[in-house]
Design a protein around this motif. Structure first.
Motif, PDB file in Angstrom:
ATOM      1  N   UNK A   5       4.552  -5.130  -5.430  1.00 32.28           N
ATOM      2  CA  UNK A   5       5.263  -6.382  -5.636  1.00 32.28           C
ATOM      3  C   UNK A   5       6.383  -6.152  -6.631  1.00 32.28           C
ATOM      4  N   UNK A   6       7.575  -6.543  -6.245  1.00 28.31           N
ATOM      5  CA  UNK A   6       8.772  -6.321  -7.043  1.00 28.31           C
ATOM      6  C   UNK A   6       8.964  -7.492  -7.994  1.00 28.31           C
ATOM      7  N   UNK A   7       8.922  -7.211  -9.272  1.00 31.61           N
ATOM      8  CA  UNK A   7       9.037  -8.244 -10.289  1.00 31.61           C
ATOM      9  C   UNK A   7      10.452  -8.239 -10.857  1.00 31.61           C
ATOM     10  N   UNK A   8      10.668  -8.972 -11.917  1.00 32.73           N
ATOM     11  CA  UNK A   8      11.990  -9.024 -12.536  1.00 32.73           C
ATOM     12  C   UNK A   8      12.429  -7.638 -13.010  1.00 32.73           C
ATOM     13  N   UNK A   9      13.710  -7.376 -12.875  1.00 38.53           N
ATOM     14  CA  UNK A   9      14.255  -6.098 -13.315  1.00 38.53           C
ATOM     15  C   UNK A   9      13.694  -4.962 -12.481  1.00 38.53           C
ATOM     16  N   UNK A  10      13.303  -3.900 -13.163  1.00 41.71           N
ATOM     17  CA  UNK A  10      12.737  -2.738 -12.475  1.00 41.71           C
ATOM     18  C   UNK A  10      11.218  -2.738 -12.471  1.00 41.71           C
ATOM     19  N   UNK A  11      10.618  -3.810 -12.922  1.00 46.32           N
ATOM     20  CA  UNK A  11       9.163  -3.856 -13.003  1.00 46.32           C
ATOM     21  C   UNK A  11       8.551  -4.128 -11.634  1.00 46.32           C
ATOM     22  N   UNK A  12       7.345  -3.597 -11.461  1.00 49.14           N
ATOM     23  CA  UNK A  12       6.611  -3.804 -10.214  1.00 49.14           C
ATOM     24  C   UNK A  12       5.113  -3.790 -10.527  1.00 49.14           C
ATOM     25  N   UNK A  13       4.363  -4.366  -9.627  1.00 48.88           N
ATOM     26  CA  UNK A  13       2.911  -4.385  -9.730  1.00 48.88           C
ATOM     27  C   UNK A  13       2.373  -3.940  -8.376  1.00 48.88           C
ATOM     28  N   UNK A  14       1.409  -3.033  -8.383  1.00 53.84           N
ATOM     29  CA  UNK A  14       0.848  -2.548  -7.125  1.00 53.84           C
ATOM     30  C   UNK A  14      -0.602  -2.987  -6.992  1.00 53.84           C
ATOM     31  N   UNK A  15      -0.931  -3.479  -5.809  1.00 58.53           N
ATOM     32  CA  UNK A  15      -2.303  -3.837  -5.456  1.00 58.53           C
ATOM     33  C   UNK A  15      -2.701  -2.939  -4.294  1.00 58.53           C
ATOM     34  N   UNK A  16      -3.890  -2.374  -4.379  1.00 58.71           N
ATOM     35  CA  UNK A  16      -4.381  -1.521  -3.302  1.00 58.71           C
ATOM     36  C   UNK A  16      -5.528  -2.221  -2.587  1.00 58.71           C
ATOM     37  N   UNK A  17      -5.417  -2.296  -1.282  1.00 59.55           N
ATOM     38  CA  UNK A  17      -6.458  -2.817  -0.420  1.00 59.55           C
ATOM     39  C   UNK A  17      -6.891  -1.644   0.454  1.00 59.55           C
ATOM     40  N   UNK A  18      -7.899  -1.826   1.277  1.00 58.33           N
ATOM     41  CA  UNK A  18      -8.378  -0.743   2.122  1.00 58.33           C
ATOM     42  C   UNK A  18      -8.538  -1.240   3.552  1.00 58.33           C
ATOM     43  N   UNK A  19      -8.109  -0.413   4.486  1.00 57.00           N
ATOM     44  CA  UNK A  19      -8.105  -0.790   5.890  1.00 57.00           C
ATOM     45  C   UNK A  19      -9.524  -0.866   6.449  1.00 57.00           C
ATOM     46  N   UNK A  20      -9.819  -1.985   7.067  1.00 60.94           N
ATOM     47  CA  UNK A  20     -11.023  -2.169   7.874  1.00 60.94           C
ATOM     48  C   UNK A  20     -10.586  -3.021   9.061  1.00 60.94           C
ATOM     49  N   UNK A  21     -10.964  -2.648  10.247  1.00 60.58           N
ATOM     50  CA  UNK A  21     -10.532  -3.356  11.454  1.00 60.58           C
ATOM     51  C   UNK A  21     -11.098  -4.775  11.490  1.00 60.58           C
ATOM     52  N   UNK A  22     -10.457  -5.607  12.276  1.00 60.35           N
ATOM     53  CA  UNK A  22     -10.950  -6.981  12.456  1.00 60.35           C
ATOM     54  C   UNK A  22     -12.365  -6.973  13.010  1.00 60.35           C
ATOM     55  N   UNK A  23     -12.607  -6.067  13.955  1.00 61.31           N
ATOM     56  CA  UNK A  23     -13.929  -6.021  14.591  1.00 61.31           C
ATOM     57  C   UNK A  23     -15.018  -5.720  13.564  1.00 61.31           C
TER      58      UNK A  23
END
Length: 130
Positions: free
Chosen positions: A62-80
């Motif tokens: 996620x791109x915040x003000x200026x050059x700052x950013x925040x990263x969130x990590x999720x993990x892939x699991x199929x809908x099924x």
């Protein structure tokens, strides 16, 4: 993992009143996440670990003000698999709902602005009953 997901769903089922409703937001497993910079106008960049298999990392920067950013990590699991684990935990009537851009959003930004998101939503809403 499947087991971690099941462990998350079981307390949800226990905490819901009979007939209660779960509403959740998750990465949309059908989004391949290959667009990289295409989502920058929306304030984030999504990258997906390859090969995309169960448990692969999905990063949202996620791109915040200026050059700052925040990263969130999720993990892939199929809908099924998600749906199967939810049902194993006792949740029922699982529905997958694609997000829609509001009329106010279209009025404010124009329909063309939303084309990337509408063509392949990066997230989905999940609804289930206890």
């Amino acid at each position: 993992s499947r087991n971690e997901l099941l462990k998350q769903c079981q307390p949800v089922k226990r905490l819901l009143k009979p007939g209660g409703r779960l509403v959740a937001v998750n990465s949309d497993p059908s989004d391949p996440g290959d667009d990289g910079e295409a989502t920058r106008p929306y304030g984030y960049i999504k990258t997906v670990e390859r090969p995309q298999v169960e448990g692969s990392a999905v990063h949202y920067r996620f791109l915040l003000d200026g050059d700052e950013a925040m990263t969130i990590t999720n993990f892939f699991i199929s809908r099924e698999v998600m749906q199967a684990q939810m049902e194993t935990a006792g949740l029922s009537h699982v529905r997958w709902i694609a997000p829609r851009v509001s009329a106010a959003g279209i009025e404010q930004m124009g329909a063309d602005y939303w084309q990337v998101i509408e063509a392949q939503p990066p997230f989905c809403l999940i609804e289930a009953q206890g």
